[in-house]
Write an enzyme that holds these catalytic residues in place. Structure first.
Site, mmCIF file in Angstrom:
data_model
loop_
_atom_site.group_PDB
_atom_site.id
_atom_site.type_symbol
_atom_site.label_atom_id
_atom_site.label_comp_id
_atom_site.label_asym_id
_atom_site.label_seq_id
_atom_site.Cartn_x
_atom_site.Cartn_y
_atom_site.Cartn_z
ATOM 1 N N LYS A 23 -5.934 -11.566 -7.688
ATOM 2 C CA LYS A 23 -7.164 -11.608 -6.911
ATOM 3 C C LYS A 23 -8.218 -10.678 -7.520
ATOM 4 C CE LYS A 23 -8.546 -10.610 -2.202
ATOM 5 N NZ LYS A 23 -8.150 -10.114 -0.887
ATOM 6 N N LYS A 42 0.815 -1.219 0.000
ATOM 7 C CA LYS A 42 0.000 0.000 0.000
ATOM 8 C C LYS A 42 0.843 1.260 0.000
ATOM 9 C CE LYS A 42 -4.479 -1.472 1.760
ATOM 10 N NZ LYS A 42 -5.517 -1.256 2.779
ATOM 11 N N LYS A 86 -12.053 -4.733 -6.781
ATOM 12 C CA LYS A 86 -12.938 -3.693 -7.294
ATOM 13 C C LYS A 86 -12.163 -2.501 -7.838
ATOM 14 C CE LYS A 86 -13.461 -1.158 -3.033
ATOM 15 N NZ LYS A 86 -13.052 -2.030 -1.938
#
Ligand code: TRP
Length: 334
Positions: free
Chosen positions: A200, A118, A203
């Protein structure tokens, strides 16, 4: 006659608020959340405090909170037997997070792979909250003294850290925290992207055909499955490196409860076209009642608010007990 007291084991889990929960969230976590309510005492939170580790637009953030609560009710979680609440409504989450941060090492947090990922992705906003995210998660869990925490593969490392911090605290002060075990779900699947099945399902994927939202319309779901990437073998069975087909079989199995072998037998003489249609239809039928029920819940904000306020009251009862015990052990004056 002897009276037997049956105490259910306790489960805690949380999900970040997102208006766009995906089929991956559903099959990887939420379907299992529902299944676990039959056997366990379940406490589930919407982790809004975690969400602000990356920048949120206020009105979208607010809307996502309501949507997520409505989805949780729509999948069949019944507030009569599950404690459902919003993380920020129970102030003890922030409080215990601070306390635990003084028992969490800089080096431990630096090793978290999600932090590394991140902070690379949001290089302009590598804030202290992003770094301390696992400590907040440890606080979420440890407040409720759960036996089990269902977590996906990407959160396993955070649960390990939770166990390490709790064990360290217990070594210093005696038995304060129950050490929670990871729970590997009986149902569910790790759902991969429909377009790039080695990654994976997410969204945030720019290609909308790569992911299915829980609230997608049937025609969109069918289109996405028909376009799903497979291979040229035209054989419906699990195989190494056959990521696209493996993913579709996994999705179909998770919904129908059939094993991979049973799925292979069912489609032995069929082609990919038929199989993709069957998987799409299974997903449409699985999600149809969720979407319909979502529409009812989201239309009544007052009811939603009543439900999560009541959940927060129940959660607070446990949370206060844990924080006051922790503070007393550390030596704070009451
Ligand atoms: N970090 C988790 C996720 O993004 C959500 C979460 C927050 C959580 N607190 C938790 C999960 C406590 C399990 C237990 O998926």
């Amino acid at each position: 006659m002897s009276e037997e007291i049956i105490t259910k084991k306790r489960v805690f889990s949380a999900i970040q608020p997102s208006g766009m929960l995906t089929l991956g969230n559903y099959l990887g976590a939420l379907k299992n959340w529902k299944a676990m309510t039959e056997e366990f005492e379940c406490i589930y939170a919407v982790a809004d405090l975690h969400a602000i580790t990356v920048r949120q637009e206020p009105s979208a953030f607010r809307k996502q909170l309501y949507n997520t609560c409505a989805v949780l009710l729509a999948i069949g979680l019944d507030p009569k037997d599950v404690t459902l609440f919003v993380q920020s409504h129970v102030a003890e989450h922030s409080q215990l997070s601070w306390l635990l941060s003084c028992y969490t090492q800089f080096g431990e947090l630096s090793r978290m792979t999600q932090f590394k990922d991140k902070s690379a992705k949001h290089a302009d906003n590598v804030n202290l909250g992003l770094f301390g995210y696992p400590t907040l998660m440890a606080a979420d869990i440890l407040l409720y003294q759960p036996d089990f925490v269902p977590v996906g593969a990407d959160q396993k490392q955070h649960l390990e850290l939770t166990r390490d911090v709790a064990t360290r605290f217990n070594h210093i002060y005696g038995d304060v925290f129950k050490i929670p075990e990871p729970y590997i779900p009986k149902v569910g699947a790790r759902v991969m992207s429909l377009q790039e099945p080695t990654a994976k399902m997410s969204k945030s994927d720019a290609n909308v055909n790569a992911w299915v939202a829980i609230l997608d319309k049937p025609e969109d779901i069918m289109r996405k499955f028909k376009k799903a990437v497979t291979d040229s073998e035209n054989k419906i069975c699990v195989g190494e490196g056959r990521d696209g087909i493996n993913n579709l079989i996994g999705i179909y199995s998770a919904i129908t409860g059939k094993t991979a072998d049973e799925v292979a037998a069912e489609f032995e003489n069929k082609g990919y076209g038929d199989f993709k249609t069957a998987v799409g239809e299974a997903v449409v039928e699985e999600l149809r009642p969720v979407r319909e029920s979502f529409d009812t819940f989201i239309a009544d904000k007052k009811q939603l608010e009543d439900i999560y306020h009541e959940g927060a009251e129940k959660a607070e009862y446990y949370a206060r007990r844990t924080v006051s015990k922790v503070m007393k052990k550390i030596g704070f004056v009451r």
